[in-house]
Design a protein around this motif. Structure first.
Motif, PDB file in Angstrom:
ATOM      1  N   SER A  48       1.796 -18.012  26.558  1.00  0.00           N
ATOM      2  CA  SER A  48       0.560 -17.476  25.393  1.00  0.00           C
ATOM      3  C   SER A  48      -1.131 -18.252  25.346  1.00  0.00           C
ATOM      4  O   SER A  48      -2.086 -17.398  24.878  1.00  0.00           O
ATOM      5  N   ASP A  49      -0.935 -19.600  25.711  1.00  0.00           N
ATOM      6  CA  ASP A  49      -2.020 -20.351  25.224  1.00  0.00           C
ATOM      7  C   ASP A  49      -2.571 -20.599  26.600  1.00  0.00           C
ATOM      8  O   ASP A  49      -2.068 -20.573  27.433  1.00  0.00           O
ATOM      9  N   SER A  50      -3.636 -19.700  26.648  1.00  0.00           N
ATOM     10  CA  SER A  50      -4.598 -19.863  28.392  1.00  0.00           C
ATOM     11  C   SER A  50      -4.629 -20.937  28.659  1.00  0.00           C
ATOM     12  O   SER A  50      -4.838 -20.993  30.031  1.00  0.00           O
ATOM     13  N   LYS A  51      -5.252 -21.846  27.904  1.00  0.00           N
ATOM     14  CA  LYS A  51      -5.837 -23.096  28.383  1.00  0.00           C
ATOM     15  C   LYS A  51      -5.119 -23.741  28.996  1.00  0.00           C
ATOM     16  O   LYS A  51      -4.485 -24.548  29.788  1.00  0.00           O
ATOM     17  N   GLN A  52      -3.328 -23.742  28.106  1.00  0.00           N
ATOM     18  CA  GLN A  52      -2.245 -24.747  28.159  1.00  0.00           C
ATOM     19  C   GLN A  52      -1.388 -24.162  29.638  1.00  0.00           C
ATOM     20  O   GLN A  52      -1.310 -24.755  30.955  1.00  0.00           O
ATOM     21  N   SER A  53      -1.718 -22.310  29.938  1.00  0.00           N
ATOM     22  CA  SER A  53      -1.235 -21.666  30.725  1.00  0.00           C
ATOM     23  C   SER A  53      -2.054 -22.780  32.247  1.00  0.00           C
ATOM     24  O   SER A  53      -0.956 -22.386  32.901  1.00  0.00           O
ATOM     25  N   MET A  54      -3.330 -22.891  32.699  1.00  0.00           N
ATOM     26  CA  MET A  54      -4.305 -22.891  32.913  1.00  0.00           C
ATOM     27  C   MET A  54      -4.018 -23.615  34.163  1.00  0.00           C
ATOM     28  O   MET A  54      -3.974 -23.808  34.828  1.00  0.00           O
ATOM     29  N   TYR A  55      -4.237 -24.762  32.274  1.00  0.00           N
ATOM     30  CA  TYR A  55      -3.549 -26.281  32.840  1.00  0.00           C
ATOM     31  C   TYR A  55      -2.196 -26.414  33.964  1.00  0.00           C
ATOM     32  O   TYR A  55      -2.113 -27.196  34.884  1.00  0.00           O
ATOM     33  N   CYS A  56      -1.484 -25.932  33.418  1.00  0.00           N
ATOM     34  CA  CYS A  56       0.076 -25.968  34.078  1.00  0.00           C
ATOM     35  C   CYS A  56       0.444 -25.410  34.787  1.00  0.00           C
ATOM     36  O   CYS A  56       1.167 -25.876  35.914  1.00  0.00           O
ATOM     37  N   GLN A  57       0.160 -24.382  35.233  1.00  0.00           N
ATOM     38  CA  GLN A  57      -0.213 -23.920  36.206  1.00  0.00           C
ATOM     39  C   GLN A  57      -1.072 -24.961  37.818  1.00  0.00           C
ATOM     40  O   GLN A  57      -0.272 -24.737  39.013  1.00  0.00           O
ATOM     41  N   LEU A  58      -1.890 -24.979  37.777  1.00  0.00           N
ATOM     42  CA  LEU A  58      -2.875 -25.815  37.998  1.00  0.00           C
ATOM     43  C   LEU A  58      -1.978 -27.146  38.680  1.00  0.00           C
ATOM     44  O   LEU A  58      -1.929 -27.641  39.421  1.00  0.00           O
ATOM     45  N   LEU A  59      -1.393 -27.451  37.648  1.00  0.00           N
ATOM     46  CA  LEU A  59      -0.601 -28.868  37.759  1.00  0.00           C
ATOM     47  C   LEU A  59       0.130 -29.003  38.688  1.00  0.00           C
ATOM     48  O   LEU A  59       0.714 -29.278  39.736  1.00  0.00           O
ATOM     49  N   CYS A  60       1.375 -27.566  38.610  1.00  0.00           N
ATOM     50  CA  CYS A  60       2.335 -27.728  39.418  1.00  0.00           C
ATOM     51  C   CYS A  60       1.888 -27.088  40.925  1.00  0.00           C
ATOM     52  O   CYS A  60       2.883 -27.550  41.710  1.00  0.00           O
ATOM     53  N   GLY A  61       0.678 -26.538  40.665  1.00  0.00           N
ATOM     54  CA  GLY A  61       0.135 -26.403  42.582  1.00  0.00           C
ATOM     55  C   GLY A  61      -0.280 -27.353  43.231  1.00  0.00           C
ATOM     56  O   GLY A  61       0.249 -27.677  44.610  1.00  0.00           O
ATOM     57  N   LEU A  62      -0.920 -28.637  41.608  1.00  0.00           N
ATOM     58  CA  LEU A  62      -1.573 -29.395  43.248  1.00  0.00           C
ATOM     59  C   LEU A  62       0.205 -30.255  43.051  1.00  0.00           C
ATOM     60  O   LEU A  62      -0.180 -31.748  43.570  1.00  0.00           O
ATOM     61  N   ALA A  63       0.973 -30.394  42.215  1.00  0.00           N
ATOM     62  CA  ALA A  63       2.340 -31.150  42.580  1.00  0.00           C
ATOM     63  C   ALA A  63       3.325 -30.766  43.845  1.00  0.00           C
ATOM     64  O   ALA A  63       3.455 -31.538  44.622  1.00  0.00           O
ATOM     65  N   GLN A  64       2.829 -29.304  43.958  1.00  0.00           N
ATOM     66  CA  GLN A  64       3.243 -28.771  45.605  1.00  0.00           C
ATOM     67  C   GLN A  64       2.851 -28.248  46.035  1.00  0.00           C
ATOM     68  O   GLN A  64       2.276 -28.061  47.399  1.00  0.00           O
ATOM     69  N   ARG A  65       1.280 -29.279  46.427  1.00  0.00           N
ATOM     70  CA  ARG A  65      -0.297 -29.200  47.579  1.00  0.00           C
ATOM     71  C   ARG A  65       0.468 -29.170  48.809  1.00  0.00           C
ATOM     72  O   ARG A  65       0.213 -27.779  49.263  1.00  0.00           O
ATOM     73  N   GLU A  66       1.512 -29.715  49.643  1.00  0.00           N
ATOM     74  CA  GLU A  66       1.655 -29.839  50.556  1.00  0.00           C
ATOM     75  C   GLU A  66       2.625 -28.394  50.951  1.00  0.00           C
ATOM     76  O   GLU A  66       2.871 -27.828  52.536  1.00  0.00           O
ATOM     77  N   GLU A  67       3.278 -27.562  50.279  1.00  0.00           N
ATOM     78  CA  GLU A  67       4.061 -26.400  50.160  1.00  0.00           C
ATOM     79  C   GLU A  67       2.743 -25.031  50.426  1.00  0.00           C
ATOM     80  O   GLU A  67       3.896 -24.440  50.554  1.00  0.00           O
ATOM     81  N   VAL A  68       1.672 -25.381  49.700  1.00  0.00           N
ATOM     82  CA  VAL A  68       1.090 -24.091  49.727  1.00  0.00           C
ATOM     83  C   VAL A  68       0.593 -23.852  50.272  1.00  0.00           C
ATOM     84  O   VAL A  68      -0.440 -24.217  51.781  1.00  0.00           O
ATOM     85  N   LEU A  69       0.570 -22.734  50.532  1.00  0.00           N
ATOM     86  CA  LEU A  69      -0.260 -21.358  51.524  1.00  0.00           C
ATOM     87  C   LEU A  69      -1.001 -21.246  51.908  1.00  0.00           C
ATOM     88  O   LEU A  69      -1.822 -20.367  51.788  1.00  0.00           O
ATOM     89  N   ARG A  70      -1.233 -20.333  50.471  1.00  0.00           N
ATOM     90  CA  ARG A  70      -1.779 -19.840  49.722  1.00  0.00           C
ATOM     91  C   ARG A  70      -2.094 -19.228  48.339  1.00  0.00           C
ATOM     92  O   ARG A  70      -1.571 -19.330  47.768  1.00  0.00           O
ATOM     93  N   VAL A  71      -3.626 -19.266  48.035  1.00  0.00           N
ATOM     94  CA  VAL A  71      -3.812 -18.939  46.352  1.00  0.00           C
ATOM     95  C   VAL A  71      -4.689 -17.969  46.344  1.00  0.00           C
ATOM     96  O   VAL A  71      -5.027 -17.016  46.730  1.00  0.00           O
TER      97      VAL A  71
END
Length: 557
Positions: free
Chosen positions: A193-216
């Motif tokens: 529910s905290d939009s800032k924490q949500s944004m940070y964690c979603q970006l963190l997860c995306g960056l950690a899996q960056r080699e697998e990301v096909l689309r944003v």
């Protein structure tokens, strides 16, 4: 009305879309028949149809309505009266729209079955993308998805935005595996529910899996741009978290782990910008069958099994739809005594013509004016395709906010009252949505003068900042939520211009073909040339120095 198909079988999905568009007319008839047969004995329809569920009786006797017409029925249900006022099936929640009524979000009824319809809609998007882009099942999607505040109504029904409803539903959380839609964001980060924490964690997860990301992606272009700015601000911290394998201490939530195109093109570096779908709180509507087209050329094909669609012809200036076209079997003439055009069905719209969308849904809305103005751009088999033109009466929008001319006038009127005791007069004003900044923000151009003279003495910054704040406090709850809670809109700005600026603006508009006799100052500016005229005469810039008050809305009892 919902066909069953395996979302992992994209060929079956394409065949299903072919059947839907080929049989649009027949499917629309079945949709209307099912809706009317099911809901014929609801209090609302019974008052018009007298037990006759035929299409002609429906067209002749059920009026085309706005939200204010049906608001009392929905509020009765919110306060505990039975769903049968408008729907034979139980209403399980109320969806808050981004449009407003009396300063509060509109409430749209929804049923458990509607979640199944949304799930079908999301699944049918995949075959279209797969047709144009190979290998979507070989990687992950870094989609940034967020929830927004919700409340419990006196009846116990939850009132929340449509996407929050879907992300919190079992349909999303317990969704079947779809190899074409594997997200980098765990559900826990989306449901934070905290939009800032949500944004940070979603970006963190995306960056950690960056080699697998096909689309944003994100649901709204503005959210994607906010994410880019957030990434720029927190990149070092995110990189440190990835290196150390630990999350920053300030992450405390137990579950946490066509105006934006130029900016998006700048950041995308030539990658395709894709708009996949068109939907609303009332119902999900259409799919973009050419996802790799230029963003300015996007058209949506309305799926005929989503709702029953009708269209109100729009006059030549594309601003105002024909009102009260047919009510209780009587066609109402316009002010010149001419009979107005009739509402037309989905398959009867004409290429190049403009219409306002009307929907009859499975959830209790009948001949409801959505407020979207669409243009017919072509056909896919027998199903028309539409380009979204604009919202009816909306002059400013940055995120999910929609400010109309009347609300803007009320806000400006309240703010200018601060200046009048000092001898200042506001002679003219206009506005525009500045989306070059991230987040975007409202800009008002004010031409001021002192009583009895055209001179403009030095303005007190404190007073002008208060004017900005008063405007913001006067706007509706959706705007104030975006400013305070979501932080998706920046501080409102007032730019004071020199005497004669709006005369120069009129001269420009007349030179572009406007009539001198019929000219009135546009309350929202979109022309770059007009903005240059205004900006070249700015003598003072002031911004709101505090966020406006906001709290989750309450249902009146």
């Amino acid at each position: 009305m919902l066909p069953v198909f395996d979302p992992n079988d994209y060929e079956a999905g394409l065949k299903l879309l072919e059947d839907l568009t080929n049989n649009a007319c027949q499917i629309q008839q079945k949709v209307l028949e099912e809706i009317l047969t099911t809901n014929l004995h609801t209090e609302y329809l019974k008052s018009f149809l007298d037990g006759d569920s035929g299409k002609e009786n429906f067209k002749n006797k059920v009026p085309v309505v706005n939200y204010e017409d049906i608001k009392p029925c929905i509020e009765r249900i919110a306060n505990g009266e039975p769903s049968s006022i408008i729907s034979a099936k139980p209403i399980t929640e109320l969806l808050t729209s981004s449009g407003t009524s009396g300063g509060q979000p509109k409430l749209m009824p929804s049923t458990a079955e509607e979640l199944e319809r949304k799930t079908f809609f999301y699944n049918i998007l995949v075959p279209v993308m797969n047709k144009y882009v190979d290998g979507l099942d070989q990687g992950k999607a870094m989609y940034l998805l967020f929830i927004k505040p919700e409340i419990s109504t006196p009846s116990g029904l939850m009132a929340r935005p449509v996407l929050t409803s879907y992300y919190k539903s079992n349909n999303f959380r317990n969704r079947a595996f779809n190899r074409y839609n594997v997200y980098t964001s765990p559900d826990e980060t989306i449901l934070c529910s905290d939009s800032k924490q949500s944004m940070y964690c979603q970006l963190l997860c995306g960056l950690a899996q960056r080699e697998e990301v096909l689309r944003v992606g994100a649901v709204f272009a503005s959210a994607l741009l906010r994410a880019i700015k957030f990434l720029e601000e927190y990149l070092k911290e995110l990189c440190s978290n990835i290196r150390t394998g630990s999350v920053s201490d300030w992450i405390t939530d137990p579950g946490s782990m066509a105006q934006y195109i130029p900016t998006l093109e700048f950041y995308s570096g030539g990658l395709p910008l894709v708009s996949t779908m068109y939907g609303s709180s009332e119902c999900y509507l259409g799919i973009n069958f050419k996802p790799l087209c230029n963003p300015s050329d996007v058209s949506y094909t309305l799926l005929p099994n989503m709702a029953y669609f009708e269209f109100l012809p729009v006059d030549n200036n594309h601003e105002e739809a024909v009102h009260n076209v047919q009510c209780n079997g009587v066609r109402v003439p316009d002010q010149n005594g001419k009979e107005k055009a009739e509402v037309v069905d989905l398959v009867d719209v004409k290429l190049g013509h403009y219409y306002e969308l009307i929907v009859t849904t499975f959830t209790g809305l009948y001949r409801y004016r959505v407020g979207d103005i669409l243009m017919v751009t072509g056909f896919c088999n027998n199903a028309p395709q539409f380009r979204f033109v604009h919202r009816r009466n909306v002059v400013l929008s940055i995120d999910t906010d929609k400010t109309n001319e009347e609300d803007l006038l009320k806000a400006v009127t309240r703010a200018k009252a601060l200046l009048e005791p000092l001898g200042f007069l506001l002679t003219e004003y206009t506005s525009f949505a500045d989306t070059d900044s991230i987040p975007g923000h409202y800009v008002l151009f004010w031409e001021l003068k002192m009583r009895g003279t055209n001179d403009l003495p030095e303005l007190d910054p404190i007073i002008m900042e208060r004017c900005c704040s008063v405007v913001e406090e006067s706007l509706d709850s959706v705007y104030r939520r975006c400013r305070k809670k979501d932080k998706s809109i920046g501080p409102l700005e007032i730019r004071v211009v020199t005497h004669g600026t709006f005369d120069a603006l009129m001269d420009f508009c007349v030179s572009q073909g406007s009539s001198v006799n019929q000219y009135k100052t546009p309350r929202c500016i979109k022309s770059e040339e007009a903005l240059e005229i205004l900006d070249s005469r700015v003598v003072g810039r002031f911004s709101s120095n505090k966020t406006p008050f906001w709290e989750p809305f309450r249902i009146e009892t």
